[in-house]
Structure formats: structure tokens, C-alpha cells
Design an enzyme around this catalytic site. Structure first.
Site, PDB file in Angstrom:
ATOM      1  CG  HIS A  63      -1.827  -1.134   1.110  1.00 57.06           C
ATOM      2  ND1 HIS A  63      -3.128  -1.233   0.503  1.00 57.06           N
ATOM      3  CD2 HIS A  63      -1.664  -2.471   1.644  1.00 57.06           C
ATOM      4  CE1 HIS A  63      -3.614  -2.311   0.833  1.00 57.06           C
ATOM      5  NE2 HIS A  63      -2.873  -3.108   1.475  1.00 57.06           N
ATOM      6  CG  ASN A  95      -6.383   0.240   0.034  1.00 57.01           C
ATOM      7  OD1 ASN A  95      -5.274   0.109  -0.578  1.00 57.01           O
ATOM      8  ND2 ASN A  95      -6.449  -0.193   1.379  1.00 57.01           N
ATOM      9  CG  ASP A 306      -1.576  -6.349   3.627  1.00 61.72           C
ATOM     10  OD1 ASP A 306      -1.578  -5.340   2.982  1.00 61.72           O
ATOM     11  OD2 ASP A 306      -2.353  -6.919   4.270  1.00 61.72           O
ATOM     12  CG  PHE A 324      -7.729  -3.716  10.744  1.00 61.81           C
ATOM     13  CD1 PHE A 324      -7.580  -4.837  11.407  1.00 61.81           C
ATOM     14  CD2 PHE A 324      -8.945  -2.963  10.722  1.00 61.81           C
ATOM     15  CE1 PHE A 324      -8.915  -5.183  12.378  1.00 61.81           C
ATOM     16  CE2 PHE A 324     -10.175  -3.161  11.514  1.00 61.81           C
ATOM     17  CZ  PHE A 324     -10.053  -4.334  12.268  1.00 61.81           C
TER      18      PHE A 324
HETATM   19  O1  DOR Z   1      -4.293  -4.784   7.719  1.00 60.54           O
HETATM   20  C1  DOR Z   1      -4.675  -4.384   6.506  1.00 60.54           C
HETATM   21  N1  DOR Z   1      -4.397  -3.140   6.111  1.00 60.54           N
HETATM   22  N2  DOR Z   1      -5.036  -5.102   5.680  1.00 60.54           N
HETATM   23  C2  DOR Z   1      -5.805  -4.903   4.567  1.00 60.54           C
HETATM   24  O2  DOR Z   1      -6.532  -5.644   3.926  1.00 60.54           O
HETATM   25  C3  DOR Z   1      -5.935  -3.561   4.246  1.00 60.54           C
HETATM   26  C4  DOR Z   1      -4.614  -2.752   4.761  1.00 60.54           C
HETATM   27  C5  DOR Z   1      -4.735  -1.253   4.501  1.00 60.54           C
HETATM   28  O3  DOR Z   1      -4.794  -0.754   3.746  1.00 60.54           O
HETATM   29  O4  DOR Z   1      -4.215  -0.544   5.761  1.00 60.54           O
HETATM   30 ZN    ZN Z   2      -3.420  -5.218   1.534  1.00 60.55          ZN
END
Ligand code: DOR
Ligand code: ZN
Length: 426
Positions: A63, A95, A306, A324
Site C-alpha cells: 500500500h 485503496n 501487505d 488495521f
Molecule cells: O491490515 C490491513 N491493512 N489489511 C488490509 O487488507 C488493508 C490494509 C490497509 O490498507 O491498511
Molecule cells: Zn493489503
């Protein structure tokens, strides 16, 4: 002509089943030859004695937060963290704000990457408009502009009919569809894995079944549609079994695991530990072992971080309120060496494949190999040198990691993109 010779390294390249000590000659951004005693005259040389020389690592799940959340990460800062982690290519999830659900945003990301990124950036387009799970996005347009896969990561495609149509579209365009496997009705506002630890901490749980139900549904839809289907951040023991089952059936089903899901369990979550809060959540010891077994057996095809940066202000909130996600680019190799290679769960070939040829194959990238003629992306790393992670010196703009202060045995030493050393250990 720009020339770089990497001398005396142990070249390990799973794409060619290669493991030998020799030199690599790079010219104008391309691998030229691999041989012993290549003359370094007139070229820049890098002494890789005692080090492993691998194809450049690819992280297929990152991300970058640009556009929209640049206080947490930018394409530039994220690419620097990638380089420091030994990654030469990263894929960025859609996202952002706005969501990367159309060719204009995809183009914007590619343009910013060309100007500001140290490493190769491959955008992943959204499956549905605004990742709301209702209307399909302009998948074809995004593919034309450079998207290498589609995903609504952060969220699942809850409606099975929409998921099926998305897989049909993905199949006709030969694009992999990457699912964030979480049935939202089952996870229902949960904060961490549902089990003994969530009860102790008095926190609402996310049951393993919320992941398993979605993996099962999608495997069925992957068979019906013939789509290339990829499970993001797989964390549950039953999901590992289902992916192995799908592979035995000959379906085009692949999966990735994150370092945190094979290193940490729910029992490691401290009270109020926002740097241990992510989706899917840290699961139980049995799941951690199953993920590791899935990696050793080949059920899991790639390691992906991730990497999910969040600002310090957001992560200072209570466990209930903080977002998260954790960062992971700089610690991935150290954790994989510790828990997989030094622990005897995988060979060096296997470990490197999970970071290179595995993700390159899933995404049909012309990378992840040191074959002559390939782009000269190279990751040089140590197997045994000890070092300590200090997140305050991270290249990321965010600090949300559970691994600050952790001691590692082995890690990145130099990162080469298109024949240029873009990062080296101090
Ligand atoms: O822990 C996470 N953070 N899981 C996800 O699927 C999205 C991600 C986020 O964009 O912060
Ligand atoms: Zn992710």
C-alpha cells in the site's frame, strides 16, 4: 555504455535452477552474462564475496497511499523502503483516495512512479468501482494503462454474482484477480482473531471462518470461470488446505503469505497493541505452522508484505479505534530467513523463488530472473550477518511495525534496479 560487474557472489536463481559462485555482468540495464573471472576494467564493480546474489525481489502486495494519504506514505517513500528491504519491484493496491478504479488514476500512479520511484511500480486496479463491490470497474482500460492484476484489497467482493462476473472479465483479459478473503457478515466488526486471546483481552473476534468461507466460494467460482485467482495474505490453516486442494484439481489458484502471518500468533498481541492489529488478524499457533507448511510444500506461491503504512497519530489511538495494518518492506527478508530458511522449512532456492519467480509468474511480469537479456534487477543479501531493525531510521513515512528492535540473522546488502545500485547497507 554503463557497466556493472557483481563479483564472486553466490548466484541463486530459481528461474534457471541455478546456484553457483561467479560474476554477473550488467550492461545498459540488462543482464549480459554470468561467468567466472569477468574483467571489471572500465566497469563499476561490486564485491559480493560471501553474499547471495538473487534476481530482484518482487513484493506483489504493497500500500503506497498515493494519491490521498501522502502523510502515511508516498510512491517515493514507499519505494525507498522497498529498496532498503531488497525489493526491486512492488505492486501497489488500489485503496487510495480516489480509489485506483479507472485508467486516469492508473496513469497518474505510473507517471508519479516514473518521476519519483526508485524501484519498479506495478499498479493493481480495483475490481469494482470505488471498491464498493457492486459495479465492475473499467478493468480493460486499467489493464491497457499498466495494471497487472485487479483487487478490492482491504475489502472482499461480498456479492458472489459480482465476484463471478469479475472473474469472467479477469479471465477474458488474462488478468489475475486477487481477493481479500473476508466474509464481512462473519467478521462483523471484529478487531483481532476470535479465540482464547480475544476473550482474555475482551475484544470482539474475527473468526477464521470469515476467511475460509470466502476462499471456498472463490475456488468454486475460479473453477466455473477459469479465472486466474489469487488469495491475498492467506492466514488460516483451512485456507492453506483449500488452496492445496484447488492446485491438485488443476485450477489456476495461487496464494501469498505475509511474514507477520508466519512469524506471529494472536497470543503475541499485547493489550492495546495497535502494531499487532491487521487484517487478516494474527491467528493461532496451528495456523502459523500451517502457513509455514504451505510455504514448504508449495501450496503458497509468494511472500508478500501487505506493507500498510498508517500515521503515528492514527496508530496512537486505542486498539478499538486504530486502523488495521503494519509496515513490512524492510523486515520481510530478515523474517523469512529467520522463520523459514534458518529454521529449515525451506531451501535457499525455495526462499528466493517466493520473492522472485513465484510472484513474477502469478503476475506475468518479465522479471524475477537473471537470464541474459533480462532487466538487471538484482537483490544482494547476507545469510548470517547480524543486524537490528530500528524503525526510527526507516525509509517509510510510517512507524507501525511490531518488529522494531528485533535482531536478525541475514538481510539485504544491496539493491540494483536496471543495473544501478539504488541502495546499499551502511
Ligand atoms: O491490515 C490491513 N491493512 N489489511 C488490509 O487488507 C488493508 C490494509 C490497509 O490498507 O491498511
Ligand atoms: Zn493489503
Amino acid at each position: 555504455m554503463a557497466r556493472l560487474v557483481i563479483k564472486n557472489g553466490r548466484i541463486v536463481d530459481p528461474s534457471q535452477n541455478l546456484d553457483r559462485v561467479c560474476d554477473v555482468a550488467i550492461e545498459d540495464g540488462v543482464v549480459r552474462e554470468m561467468a567466472e573471472g569477468i574483467a571489471g576494467s572500465g566497469a563499476e564493480t561490486f564485491d559480493a564475496s560471501g553474499l547471495v546474489v538473487a534476481p530482484g525481489f518482487i513484493d506483489m502486495h504493497v500500500h503506497l497511499r498515493e494519491p490521498g494519504f501522502e502523510q502515511a506514505e508516498t510512491i517515493e517513500s514507499g519505494s525507498r523502503a522497498a529498496a532498503a528491504g531488497g525489493f526491486t519491484s512492488i505492486c501497489c493496491m488500489p485503496n487510495t483516495h480516489p480509489v485506483n478504479d479507472n485508467p486516469e488514476i492508473t496513469q497518474y500512479i505510473c507517471d508519479r512512479a516514473r518521476h519519483f520511484a526508485l524501484v519498479n511500480i506495478y499498479p493493481i486496479g480495483a475490481i469494482t468501482k470505488n471498491s464498493l463491490g457492486t459495479e465492475l470497474a473499467d478493468i480493460e482500460g486499467m489493464k491497457r494503462t499498466g495494471a497487472v492484476a485487479i483487487s478490492d484489497d482491504g475489502k472482499p467482493v461480498m456479492n458472489a454474482r459480482v465476484a463471478q462476473r469479475a472473474m469472467e472479465a479477469a479471465a477474458s483479459l488474462d488478468l489475475p484477480l486477487i481477493e481479500h478473503c473476508e466474509d464481512l457478515d462473519l467478521s462483523d466488526g471484529g478487531l483481532m482473531h476470535e479465540g482464547a486471546r480475544s476473550k482474555d483481552l475482551g475484544l470482539r473476534g474475527i473468526p477464521r471462518s470469515s476467511e475460509d468461507v470466502m476462499v471456498a466460494r472463490d475456488i468454486i467460482l475460479a473453477e466455473v470461470t477459469g479465472a486466474r485467482y489469487h488469495v491475498a495474505h492467506l492466514s488460516s490453516k483451512y485456507s492453506v488446505e483449500m488452496v492445496a486442494f484447488a492446485k491438485r484439481r488443476g485450477l489456476k489458484v495461487t496464494a501469498e503469505a505475509t511474514p507477520h502471518h508466519f512469524v506471529l500468533a494472536d497470543s503475541d498481541v499485547p493489550p492495546g497493541g495497535c502494531n499487532h492489529k491487521m487484517k487478516p488478524p494474527l491467528r493461532e499457533g496451528g495456523d502459523v505452522s500451517a502457513v509455514k507448511r504451505g510455504i514448504s510444500s508449495g501450496a503458497i506461491d509468494a511472500i508478500a508484505t501487505d506493507h500498510a503504512p498508517h500515521s503515528e497519530a492514527e496508530k496512537r489511538e486505542s486498539f478499538e479505534r486504530c486502523p488495521f495494518g503494519i509496515i513490512g518492506l524492510e523486515t520481510a527478508l530478515g523474517l523469512a530467513l529467520e522463520q523459514l530458511y534458518h529454521a529449515g522449512a525451506v531451501t535457499l532456492q525455495q526462499l528466493i523463488r517466493l520473492f522472485t519467480w513465484g510472484p513474477a509468474t502469478i503476475l506475468s511480469l518479465d522479471r524475477g530472473t537473471l537470464r541474459p537479456g533480462a532487466a538487471a534487477d538484482v537483490t544482494v543479501f547476507a545469510l548470517d550477518d547480524e543486524w537490528t531493525y530500528d524503525v526510527n531510521r526507516s525509509a517509510s513515512k510510517s512507524r507501525n511495525t511490531p518488529f522494531d528492535g528485533r535482531k536478525f540473522r541475514g538481510g539485504p546488502v544491496a539493491t540494483v534496479v536496471a543495473g544501478e545500485i539504488i541502495w546499499r547497507r551502511e
